[in-house]
Write a protein that holds these residues in place. Sequence first.
Motif, short mmCIF file in Angstrom:
data_model
loop_
_atom_site.label_atom_id
_atom_site.label_comp_id
_atom_site.label_asym_id
_atom_site.label_seq_id
_atom_site.Cartn_x
_atom_site.Cartn_y
_atom_site.Cartn_z
N VAL A 1 0.85 -1.19 0.00
CA VAL A 1 0.00 0.00 0.00
C VAL A 1 0.89 1.25 0.00
O VAL A 1 2.02 1.21 0.46
CB VAL A 1 -0.95 0.02 1.22
N GLY A 2 0.36 2.34 -0.53
CA GLY A 2 1.15 3.57 -0.61
C GLY A 2 2.23 3.43 -1.66
O GLY A 2 1.95 3.08 -2.81
N MET A 3 3.46 3.66 -1.27
CA MET A 3 4.59 3.52 -2.18
C MET A 3 4.78 2.03 -2.47
O MET A 3 4.99 1.23 -1.56
CB MET A 3 5.84 4.11 -1.51
N ASN A 4 4.72 1.63 -3.75
CA ASN A 4 4.84 0.20 -4.07
C ASN A 4 6.29 -0.26 -3.94
O ASN A 4 7.20 0.52 -3.68
CB ASN A 4 4.25 -0.10 -5.46
N GLY A 5 6.50 -1.56 -4.12
CA GLY A 5 7.82 -2.14 -3.92
C GLY A 5 8.89 -1.62 -4.87
O GLY A 5 10.04 -1.45 -4.48
N ALA A 6 8.51 -1.35 -6.12
CA ALA A 6 9.48 -0.81 -7.09
C ALA A 6 9.92 0.59 -6.67
O ALA A 6 11.11 0.92 -6.70
CB ALA A 6 8.89 -0.80 -8.49
N GLU A 7 8.96 1.42 -6.28
CA GLU A 7 9.28 2.78 -5.83
C GLU A 7 10.12 2.75 -4.55
O GLU A 7 11.07 3.52 -4.40
CB GLU A 7 8.00 3.57 -5.58
N THR A 8 9.76 1.86 -3.65
CA THR A 8 10.50 1.73 -2.39
C THR A 8 11.93 1.27 -2.64
O THR A 8 12.87 1.79 -2.05
CB THR A 8 9.78 0.76 -1.44
N THR A 9 12.09 0.31 -3.54
CA THR A 9 13.43 -0.17 -3.89
C THR A 9 14.27 0.96 -4.45
O THR A 9 15.44 1.13 -4.06
CB THR A 9 13.34 -1.33 -4.90
N ARG A 10 13.72 1.76 -5.35
CA ARG A 10 14.46 2.90 -5.91
C ARG A 10 14.87 3.88 -4.81
O ARG A 10 15.99 4.38 -4.80
CB ARG A 10 13.63 3.61 -6.99
N ALA A 11 13.95 4.16 -3.88
CA ALA A 11 14.25 5.10 -2.79
C ALA A 11 15.36 4.58 -1.89
O ALA A 11 16.27 5.33 -1.50
CB ALA A 11 12.98 5.38 -1.98
N ILE A 12 15.29 3.29 -1.56
CA ILE A 12 16.31 2.69 -0.70
C ILE A 12 17.67 2.70 -1.40
O ILE A 12 18.68 3.09 -0.82
CB ILE A 12 15.91 1.26 -0.28
N ARG A 13 17.71 2.29 -2.65
CA ARG A 13 18.99 2.21 -3.38
C ARG A 13 19.58 3.60 -3.62
O ARG A 13 20.80 3.76 -3.64
CB ARG A 13 18.80 1.47 -4.70
N LYS A 14 18.72 4.62 -3.78
CA LYS A 14 19.21 5.98 -3.98
C LYS A 14 19.88 6.52 -2.71
O LYS A 14 20.95 7.12 -2.77
CB LYS A 14 18.07 6.90 -4.40
N LYS A 15 19.25 6.27 -1.55
CA LYS A 15 19.78 6.77 -0.29
C LYS A 15 20.87 5.89 0.31
O LYS A 15 21.77 6.38 0.98
CB LYS A 15 18.65 6.92 0.73
N TYR A 16 20.77 4.58 0.09
CA TYR A 16 21.66 3.61 0.74
C TYR A 16 22.16 2.62 -0.31
O TYR A 16 21.69 1.50 -0.41
CB TYR A 16 20.92 2.86 1.86
N SER A 17 23.12 3.04 -1.10
CA SER A 17 23.56 2.25 -2.26
C SER A 17 24.19 0.91 -1.89
O SER A 17 24.28 0.01 -2.73
CB SER A 17 24.53 3.06 -3.10
N THR A 18 24.59 0.73 -0.64
CA THR A 18 25.21 -0.54 -0.24
C THR A 18 24.18 -1.60 0.17
O THR A 18 24.53 -2.77 0.28
CB THR A 18 26.20 -0.33 0.92
N ILE A 19 22.93 -1.19 0.39
CA ILE A 19 21.89 -2.15 0.77
C ILE A 19 21.41 -2.90 -0.47
O ILE A 19 21.02 -2.30 -1.46
CB ILE A 19 20.70 -1.46 1.46
N GLN A 20 21.48 -4.21 -0.41
CA GLN A 20 21.01 -5.06 -1.50
C GLN A 20 19.51 -5.33 -1.30
O GLN A 20 19.06 -5.50 -0.18
CB GLN A 20 21.79 -6.38 -1.52
N VAL A 21 18.76 -5.38 -2.41
CA VAL A 21 17.32 -5.61 -2.34
C VAL A 21 16.97 -6.84 -3.17
O VAL A 21 17.31 -6.92 -4.35
CB VAL A 21 16.53 -4.39 -2.85
#
Length: 64
Positions: A32-52
Amino acid sequence: MELVGEARNGDEAVHMCEQLHPHGVLMDLMMVGMNGAETTRAIRKKYSTIQVLILTSFFHICPQ
């Protein structure tokens, strides 16, 4: 492997990454809200070392 958190939505997942600094995230595309693709992009943009790793229960039946 150790589970360090569980988010109910995309915004919470991004916030938890800031707090917990996980090595990896198991992501569902259907949220719900921000979908998984959008969330993945946000995480990778802010925290490039976190693997998804994306897994989903999304199922679509194609007509014959």
